[in-house]
Design a protein around this motif. Structure first.
Motif, PDB file in Angstrom:
ATOM      1  N   ARG A   1     -10.180  -8.678  -8.283  1.00  0.00           N
ATOM      2  CA  ARG A   1      -9.811  -7.544  -7.294  1.00  0.00           C
ATOM      3  C   ARG A   1      -9.398  -6.479  -8.168  1.00  0.00           C
TER       4      ARG A   1
ATOM      5  N   ALA B   1      -6.954  -4.373  -6.966  1.00  0.00           N
ATOM      6  CA  ALA B   1      -5.799  -4.139  -6.195  1.00  0.00           C
ATOM      7  C   ALA B   1      -4.242  -5.020  -7.010  1.00  0.00           C
ATOM      8  N   PHE B   2      -3.212  -4.397  -6.472  1.00  0.00           N
ATOM      9  CA  PHE B   2      -2.111  -4.789  -7.111  1.00  0.00           C
ATOM     10  C   PHE B   2      -1.041  -5.180  -6.226  1.00  0.00           C
TER      11      PHE B   2
ATOM     12  N   CYS C   1       3.025   1.275  -5.907  1.00  0.00           N
ATOM     13  CA  CYS C   1       2.962   0.359  -5.098  1.00  0.00           C
ATOM     14  C   CYS C   1       4.437  -0.350  -4.712  1.00  0.00           C
ATOM     15  N   PRO C   2       4.901  -0.496  -3.509  1.00  0.00           N
ATOM     16  CA  PRO C   2       6.078  -0.948  -3.331  1.00  0.00           C
ATOM     17  C   PRO C   2       6.162  -2.596  -3.611  1.00  0.00           C
ATOM     18  N   PHE C   3       5.290  -3.361  -3.150  1.00  0.00           N
ATOM     19  CA  PHE C   3       5.209  -4.701  -3.420  1.00  0.00           C
ATOM     20  C   PHE C   3       5.333  -5.038  -4.869  1.00  0.00           C
TER      21      PHE C   3
ATOM     22  N   HIS D   1      -3.315  -4.818   2.859  1.00  0.00           N
ATOM     23  CA  HIS D   1      -2.827  -5.228   1.272  1.00  0.00           C
ATOM     24  C   HIS D   1      -1.505  -4.870   1.010  1.00  0.00           C
ATOM     25  N   CYS D   2      -1.332  -3.438   1.441  1.00  0.00           N
ATOM     26  CA  CYS D   2       0.029  -2.733   0.988  1.00  0.00           C
ATOM     27  C   CYS D   2       1.163  -3.234   1.956  1.00  0.00           C
ATOM     28  N   GLY D   3       0.880  -3.580   2.815  1.00  0.00           N
ATOM     29  CA  GLY D   3       2.166  -4.066   3.994  1.00  0.00           C
ATOM     30  C   GLY D   3       2.688  -2.796   4.806  1.00  0.00           C
TER      31      GLY D   3
ATOM     32  N   TRP E   1       1.094  -4.143  10.145  1.00  0.00           N
ATOM     33  CA  TRP E   1       1.155  -5.413  10.409  1.00  0.00           C
ATOM     34  C   TRP E   1       0.520  -5.822  11.905  1.00  0.00           C
TER      35      TRP E   1
ATOM     36  N   GLU F   1     -11.115  -1.558   3.937  1.00  0.00           N
ATOM     37  CA  GLU F   1     -11.139  -3.237   4.270  1.00  0.00           C
ATOM     38  C   GLU F   1      -9.998  -3.151   5.508  1.00  0.00           C
TER      39      GLU F   1
ATOM     40  N   ARG G   1      -1.456  -8.824   7.847  1.00  0.00           N
ATOM     41  CA  ARG G   1      -1.054  -7.216   7.157  1.00  0.00           C
ATOM     42  C   ARG G   1      -2.082  -6.671   6.345  1.00  0.00           C
TER      43      ARG G   1
END
Lengths: 82, 132
Positions: A55, A57-58, A12-14, B126-128, B131, B113, B124
């Motif tokens: 959630r 999700a991460f 996950c990039p974030f 969730h992951c980005g 956008w 979603e 955006r």
């Protein structure tokens, strides 16, 4: 100083950005790449993440008592300064 | 003229196919942007994922199509996310969302979603990757 815990996924990039955020500011933090955990521990950790964030999700970042779902730099800064 | 609905094997949504049906014809799913190939099944026409392109070509085409269909844009997060999606493909066999733990059909990119409008609500996905 408040305790910082980062629940992350290795893909996950974030999550990587959150790690960089803490490292570049020398903020001590703990993290776990949940997807790389052994199966039993992974299930337990995901259940914990779901309990605190609602959630699966991460990233999920816990700063003191505050739970931040997703990478939100402003909220991270605010939580650290509170 | 009524057009037959045909199932997208990626997002599992049946959509009307108005175009002329020719075996081997490339079709883009209007819901998820997947590039698909039309084939004659036993009883009716079916869509399959193309076998003659690489996984990277497949996911790049899909996200580009989805962004175009919805009017979304990309930013510098795009390349790390394409890489992450390819890692998920290698590890788990499909393009599951890199930021979700569950490798299940609803998390195949663009995830449910996102297809249901999370970009409109949050600016955006969730992951980005996508956008507003």
């Amino acid at each position: 100083m408040k305790s910082v815990m980062l629940y992350a996924l290795s893909t996950c990039p974030f999550c990587k950005m959150a790690k960089r955020f803490f490292e570049s500011r020398n903020i001590p933090y703990n993290f776990v790449d949940v997807d790389l955990l052994p199966e039993e521990e992974k299930e337990k950790t995901v259940a914990e993440v779901q309990r605190i964030s609602g959630r699966r999700a991460f990233p999920v970042i816990v700063i003191g008592e505050e739970v931040i779902v997703g990478y939100d730099e402003l909220r991270i800064r605010e939580a650290l300064e509170k | 003229m009524t057009s037959e609905r045909i199932l997208c094997p990626v997002c599992q949504v049946a959509f009307p196919l108005k175009e002329e049906k020719v075996p081997g014809k490339r079709v883009v799913c209007p819901v998820c942007g997947a590039v698909l190939v039309l084939e004659k099944g036993d009883a009716s026409w079916v869509l399959r994922r193309p076998q003659d392109i690489t996984p990277e070509e497949e996911i790049r085409a899909r996200v580009e199509n989805f962004a175009r269909l919805r009017g979304y844009r990309f930013n510098e997060m795009k390349e790390p996310l394409i890489e992450a999606l390819l890692k998920k493909y290698e590890r788990y066999g499909d393009f599951y969302c890199p930021c979700k733990i569950d490798n299940i059909p609803e998390n195949i990119c663009p995830c449910l979603e996102t297809r249901q409008g999370s970009v409109e609500r949050n600016g955006r996905c969730h992951c980005g990757l996508f956008w507003k």
